[in-house]
Enzyme design. Structure first.
Site, short mmCIF file in Angstrom:
data_model
loop_
_atom_site.label_atom_id
_atom_site.label_comp_id
_atom_site.label_asym_id
_atom_site.label_seq_id
_atom_site.Cartn_x
_atom_site.Cartn_y
_atom_site.Cartn_z
N LYS A 13 75.98 -11.49 -14.49
CA LYS A 13 76.82 -12.31 -15.37
C LYS A 13 76.62 -13.80 -15.14
O LYS A 13 76.74 -14.58 -16.07
CB LYS A 13 78.29 -11.91 -15.25
CG LYS A 13 78.93 -12.14 -13.91
CD LYS A 13 80.40 -11.73 -13.98
CE LYS A 13 81.13 -12.04 -12.69
NZ LYS A 13 80.52 -11.44 -11.48
N ARG A 88 89.65 -13.23 -11.33
CA ARG A 88 89.18 -12.04 -10.66
C ARG A 88 90.27 -10.97 -10.54
O ARG A 88 89.99 -9.86 -10.12
CB ARG A 88 88.75 -12.37 -9.22
CG ARG A 88 87.35 -12.89 -9.10
CD ARG A 88 87.09 -13.19 -7.63
NE ARG A 88 86.05 -14.19 -7.47
CZ ARG A 88 84.76 -13.89 -7.37
NH1 ARG A 88 84.35 -12.66 -7.38
NH2 ARG A 88 83.88 -14.85 -7.23
N ARG A 127 66.08 -6.76 -3.15
CA ARG A 127 66.01 -8.20 -2.89
C ARG A 127 65.42 -8.46 -1.52
O ARG A 127 65.68 -7.71 -0.56
CB ARG A 127 67.41 -8.83 -2.95
CG ARG A 127 67.95 -8.94 -4.33
CD ARG A 127 69.19 -9.79 -4.29
NE ARG A 127 69.85 -9.86 -5.59
CZ ARG A 127 71.02 -10.46 -5.78
NH1 ARG A 127 71.64 -11.01 -4.76
NH2 ARG A 127 71.55 -10.50 -6.98
N ARG A 160 68.78 -9.05 3.33
CA ARG A 160 70.00 -9.65 3.90
C ARG A 160 71.12 -8.62 4.00
O ARG A 160 71.20 -7.71 3.16
CB ARG A 160 70.48 -10.81 3.02
CG ARG A 160 69.75 -12.10 3.28
CD ARG A 160 70.36 -13.21 2.45
NE ARG A 160 70.32 -12.85 1.03
CZ ARG A 160 70.12 -13.70 0.06
NH1 ARG A 160 69.95 -14.97 0.32
NH2 ARG A 160 70.09 -13.31 -1.20
N ARG A 171 81.69 -4.31 -1.83
CA ARG A 171 82.03 -5.33 -2.84
C ARG A 171 82.36 -4.68 -4.18
O ARG A 171 83.25 -5.14 -4.89
CB ARG A 171 80.87 -6.31 -3.02
CG ARG A 171 80.90 -7.47 -2.03
CD ARG A 171 80.29 -8.73 -2.63
NE ARG A 171 78.92 -8.51 -3.06
CZ ARG A 171 77.87 -8.64 -2.27
NH1 ARG A 171 78.01 -8.99 -1.01
NH2 ARG A 171 76.66 -8.43 -2.73
#
Ligand SMILES: [Zn+2]
Length: 214
Positions: A13, A88, A127, A160, A171
């Site tokens: 987003k 949020r 990633r 990471r 999350r």
């Protein structure tokens, strides 16, 4: 054109928000940027925010809304803005709505970038980051010339902690619990727009442009 972006962390987003801001010449606003700018400028609101941040506490919603209202009353927001990462939670959305109402304004579009959890976990686990120079890559989408080695500085790349499946899952759990209810909130207000975020970002953006108008 007043827009808020919805979607899980890693759904893309932020990328879409930037593209919207560029195309429609409206500011891309994140609360993190507002905090930093106000602290740097030494404003009263910035000083207040800093006391919470220095103490390792979350900036209270009321103060965040004050900072946000200050930001959107600046001339560059005359034609609208894209809010990214706020609200949020339902209480934040309600406070935002009330604060905008006082200005005779409302959100025109809540763009929800939909991507299934499994897809996000898969994306994130690809990633790679260079801890030496800060460069970021992706094993499929942004590969390095030599696998596992930073193109820029030659250091070894790592996955990471933030991008590890267990962290991403946590999350996503927080997102489902606190932020996903906003989809219903904005749907009830008749401003929700769903876009399929699993496709190429240019295709996703083309959908958004079709909705917003060229
Ligand atoms: Zn590097």
């Amino acid at each position: 054109m007043k827009i808020i972006m919805l979607g899980a962390p890693g759904a893309g987003k932020g990328t879409q928000a930037k593209k919207i801001a560029d195309k429609y010449q409206i500011p891309h606003i994140s609360t993190g940027d507002i905090f930093r700018a106000n602290i740097k400028e030494g404003t009263e609101l910035g000083k207040k925010a800093k006391t919470f941040m220095d103490a390792g506490k979350l900036v209270p919603d009321e103060l965040t809304i004050d900072l946000l209202m200050d930001r959107i009353s600046r001339p560059d927001c005359a034609n609208g803005y894209v809010l990214d990462g706020f609200p949020r939670t339902i209480p934040q959305a309600e406070s935002l709505e009330a604060a905008l109402e006082k200005r005779g304004e409302k959100i025109d579009y809540a763009i929800n970038v939909e991507v299934p959890d499994e897809n996000i976990i898969h994306r994130m686990s690809g990633r790679r980051a260079c801890l030496n120079c800060g460069a970021t890559y992706h094993v499929v989408h942004i590969p390095t010339k030599v696998e596992g080695i930073c193109d820029r500085c030659g250091s070894e790349l790592v996955l990471r902690d933030d991008d590890k499946p267990e962290t991403v899952k946590k999350r996503l759990d927080v997102y489902h619990e606190q932020t996903q209810p906003l989809i219903e909130f904005y749907s009830q207000r008749g401003v929700l727009v769903n876009v399929d975020g699993t496709r190429d970002m240019e295709v996703v953006f083309a959908d958004i442009v079709e909705i917003l108008g060229a």
